[in-house]
Design a protein around this motif. Structure first.
Motif, PDB file in Angstrom:
ATOM      1  N   MET A   1       8.898  10.527 -17.166  1.00  0.00           N
ATOM      2  CA  MET A   1       9.829   9.605 -16.540  1.00  0.00           C
ATOM      3  C   MET A   1       9.813   9.901 -15.043  1.00  0.00           C
ATOM      4  N   SER A   2       9.794   8.850 -14.224  1.00  0.00           N
ATOM      5  CA  SER A   2       9.649   9.049 -12.787  1.00  0.00           C
ATOM      6  C   SER A   2      10.371   7.965 -12.002  1.00  0.00           C
ATOM      7  N   ARG A   3      10.789   8.319 -10.791  1.00  0.00           N
ATOM      8  CA  ARG A   3      11.326   7.319  -9.866  1.00  0.00           C
ATOM      9  C   ARG A   3      10.200   6.595  -9.127  1.00  0.00           C
ATOM     10  N   SER A   4       9.006   7.124  -9.221  1.00  0.00           N
ATOM     11  CA  SER A   4       7.847   6.456  -8.642  1.00  0.00           C
ATOM     12  C   SER A   4       7.423   5.297  -9.543  1.00  0.00           C
ATOM     13  N   PRO A   5       6.649   4.338  -9.017  1.00  0.00           N
ATOM     14  CA  PRO A   5       6.220   3.195  -9.823  1.00  0.00           C
ATOM     15  C   PRO A   5       5.110   3.564 -10.810  1.00  0.00           C
ATOM     16  N   VAL A   6       5.495   3.891 -12.040  1.00  0.00           N
ATOM     17  CA  VAL A   6       4.546   4.220 -13.096  1.00  0.00           C
ATOM     18  C   VAL A   6       4.845   3.334 -14.313  1.00  0.00           C
ATOM     19  N   PRO A   7       3.819   3.056 -15.152  1.00  0.00           N
ATOM     20  CA  PRO A   7       2.409   3.381 -14.954  1.00  0.00           C
ATOM     21  C   PRO A   7       1.809   2.579 -13.810  1.00  0.00           C
ATOM     22  N   GLY A   8       0.812   3.172 -13.173  1.00  0.00           N
ATOM     23  CA  GLY A   8       0.172   2.511 -12.056  1.00  0.00           C
ATOM     24  C   GLY A   8      -1.220   2.024 -12.424  1.00  0.00           C
ATOM     25  N   ASN A   9      -1.922   1.519 -11.429  1.00  0.00           N
ATOM     26  CA  ASN A   9      -3.290   1.056 -11.624  1.00  0.00           C
ATOM     27  C   ASN A   9      -4.022   1.140 -10.291  1.00  0.00           C
ATOM     28  N   LYS A  10      -5.332   0.938 -10.325  1.00  0.00           N
ATOM     29  CA  LYS A  10      -6.143   1.120  -9.119  1.00  0.00           C
ATOM     30  C   LYS A  10      -5.752   0.171  -7.990  1.00  0.00           C
ATOM     31  N   SER A  11      -5.295  -1.010  -8.348  1.00  0.00           N
ATOM     32  CA  SER A  11      -4.931  -1.985  -7.317  1.00  0.00           C
ATOM     33  C   SER A  11      -3.508  -1.803  -6.812  1.00  0.00           C
ATOM     34  N   LEU A  12      -2.751  -0.887  -7.442  1.00  0.00           N
ATOM     35  CA  LEU A  12      -1.363  -0.593  -7.074  1.00  0.00           C
ATOM     36  C   LEU A  12      -0.436  -1.798  -7.254  1.00  0.00           C
ATOM     37  N   ASP A  13      -0.839  -2.729  -8.123  1.00  0.00           N
ATOM     38  CA  ASP A  13      -0.030  -3.914  -8.399  1.00  0.00           C
ATOM     39  C   ASP A  13       0.989  -3.634  -9.496  1.00  0.00           C
ATOM     40  N   PHE A  14       2.057  -4.430  -9.516  1.00  0.00           N
ATOM     41  CA  PHE A  14       2.993  -4.396 -10.639  1.00  0.00           C
ATOM     42  C   PHE A  14       2.436  -5.276 -11.753  1.00  0.00           C
ATOM     43  N   VAL A  15       2.145  -4.658 -12.895  1.00  0.00           N
ATOM     44  CA  VAL A  15       1.621  -5.384 -14.052  1.00  0.00           C
ATOM     45  C   VAL A  15       2.625  -5.339 -15.196  1.00  0.00           C
ATOM     46  N   LYS A  16       2.952  -4.139 -15.653  1.00  0.00           N
ATOM     47  CA  LYS A  16       3.968  -3.967 -16.679  1.00  0.00           C
ATOM     48  C   LYS A  16       4.541  -2.568 -16.567  1.00  0.00           C
ATOM     49  N   ALA A  17       5.810  -2.434 -16.929  1.00  0.00           N
ATOM     50  CA  ALA A  17       6.470  -1.135 -16.856  1.00  0.00           C
ATOM     51  C   ALA A  17       7.776  -1.212 -17.643  1.00  0.00           C
ATOM     52  N   TRP A  18       8.387  -0.047 -17.821  1.00  0.00           N
ATOM     53  CA  TRP A  18       9.628   0.052 -18.575  1.00  0.00           C
ATOM     54  C   TRP A  18      10.585   0.960 -17.819  1.00  0.00           C
ATOM     55  N   ARG A  19      11.872   0.691 -17.943  1.00  0.00           N
ATOM     56  CA  ARG A  19      12.862   1.512 -17.256  1.00  0.00           C
ATOM     57  C   ARG A  19      13.812   2.162 -18.258  1.00  0.00           C
ATOM     58  N   GLN A  20      14.430   3.228 -17.829  1.00  0.00           N
ATOM     59  CA  GLN A  20      15.401   3.931 -18.657  1.00  0.00           C
ATOM     60  C   GLN A  20      16.692   3.128 -18.767  1.00  0.00           C
ATOM     61  N   VAL A  21      17.242   3.073 -19.955  1.00  0.00           N
ATOM     62  CA  VAL A  21      18.605   2.592 -20.177  1.00  0.00           C
ATOM     63  C   VAL A  21      19.434   3.828 -20.500  1.00  0.00           C
ATOM     64  N   CYS A  22      20.493   4.051 -19.741  1.00  0.00           N
ATOM     65  CA  CYS A  22      21.187   5.344 -19.798  1.00  0.00           C
ATOM     66  C   CYS A  22      22.178   5.452 -20.955  1.00  0.00           C
ATOM     67  N   VAL A  23      21.647   5.301 -22.154  1.00  0.00           N
ATOM     68  CA  VAL A  23      22.359   5.661 -23.381  1.00  0.00           C
ATOM     69  C   VAL A  23      21.509   6.726 -24.058  1.00  0.00           C
ATOM     70  N   TYR A  24      22.124   7.853 -24.380  1.00  0.00           N
ATOM     71  CA  TYR A  24      21.405   8.982 -24.953  1.00  0.00           C
ATOM     72  C   TYR A  24      22.089   9.419 -26.250  1.00  0.00           C
ATOM     73  N   ALA A  25      21.319  10.114 -27.096  1.00  0.00           N
ATOM     74  CA  ALA A  25      21.891  10.795 -28.257  1.00  0.00           C
ATOM     75  C   ALA A  25      21.339  12.212 -28.272  1.00  0.00           C
TER      76      ALA A  25
END
Length: 247
Positions: free
Chosen positions: A155-179
């Motif tokens: 998990m990172s604050r940087s834009p991951v996953p990345g790619n060679k072109s550094l474009d936004f293609v697809k990604a997922w973010r944390q939802v802050c509900v935990y168990a």
């Protein structure tokens, strides 16, 4: 086996980025009260606790009949605060709902609880797809990378996953509900300092990975809006206005 659980909302008054944030007024209700009201749509109020380090929040909770526990003022993270609650209230699992997401979907709590018996003893955390490049580039949004079976890789604050072109293609973010299972919380709190990657990214779930725990990611809704700084309040107010128009 049916898991015994409670829901805990950590509410720190002395936030470094936004002091007093839990008591922030949002259209006549505090952010904390709005979060609590979302929680009790999913579970009975007897299962919901607020954990705080500040007497002002204690008094605010008591005025609304909310169960509240006064924890120490030197917790490294909200998860360390949950661990203090675990020493006071015994349960198999502690469902952590962040106190700065007043518009989260109560169904996310219900879904998380439904997975406790599916993944007994595992740490669970929520995620959802990122739908726009702004979120992908934002340092306020923890991005999630996971295995095909849902186990967290990083998990990172940087834009991951990345790619060679550094474009936004697809990604997922944390939802802050935990168990959190009891024993994992105990191990987490016994680490008196933040682990290396946890400190670098300022993402506390990474401490579990660095302690060799698996974290299972559960897909939840994308409705939550975290108030990480004063600017985020505008987005929450806009959403409240939009919801009022729909009604």
């Amino acid at each position: 086996m049916l898991m015994n659980f409670i829901v805990v909302i950590p509410a720190r008054y002395q936030s470094t980025r936004f002091p007093g944030k839990p008591l922030l007024d949002i259209n006549g209700k505090s952010m904390l009260l709005r979060t609590y009201e979302q929680c009790i749509q999913a579970v009975d109020k007897s299962l919901v606790y607020v954990a705080t380090e500040d007497q002002r929040i204690v008094e605010h909770c008591e005025s609304f009949g909310i169960q509240v526990l006064l924890t120490s003022d030197n917790c490294l993270t909200g998860t360390d605060r949950i661990a203090e609650v675990a020493a006071l209230v015994k349960a198999d699992y502690y469902i952590n709902v962040q106190g700065d997401e007043p518009l989260f979907n109560p169904d996310d709590i219900t879904k998380m609880i439904s997975r406790l018996d599916t993944y007994p003893g595992e740490i669970l955390n929520g995620y959802c797809p990122i739908t726009d490049e702004r979120q992908y580039r934002s340092k306020s949004v923890p991005k999630v990378v996971f295995r095909p079976d849902g186990r967290l890789l990083y998990m990172s604050r940087s834009p991951v996953p990345g790619n060679k072109s550094l474009d936004f293609v697809k990604a997922w973010r944390q939802v802050c509900v935990y168990a959190f299972p009891f024993m994992a919380l105990k191990a987490f709190a016994e680490t008196k300092n933040k682990t290396v990657l946890e400190a670098e990214e300022d993402i506390e779930i990474l401490r579990f990975l660095e302690l060799n725990y698996e974290v299972r990611m559960i897909e939840l809704s994308s409705e939550s809006i975290a108030i990480d700084n004063p600017e985020d309040l505008k987005e929450v107010l806009a959403k409240l206005k939009e919801d009022a128009i729909k009604v």
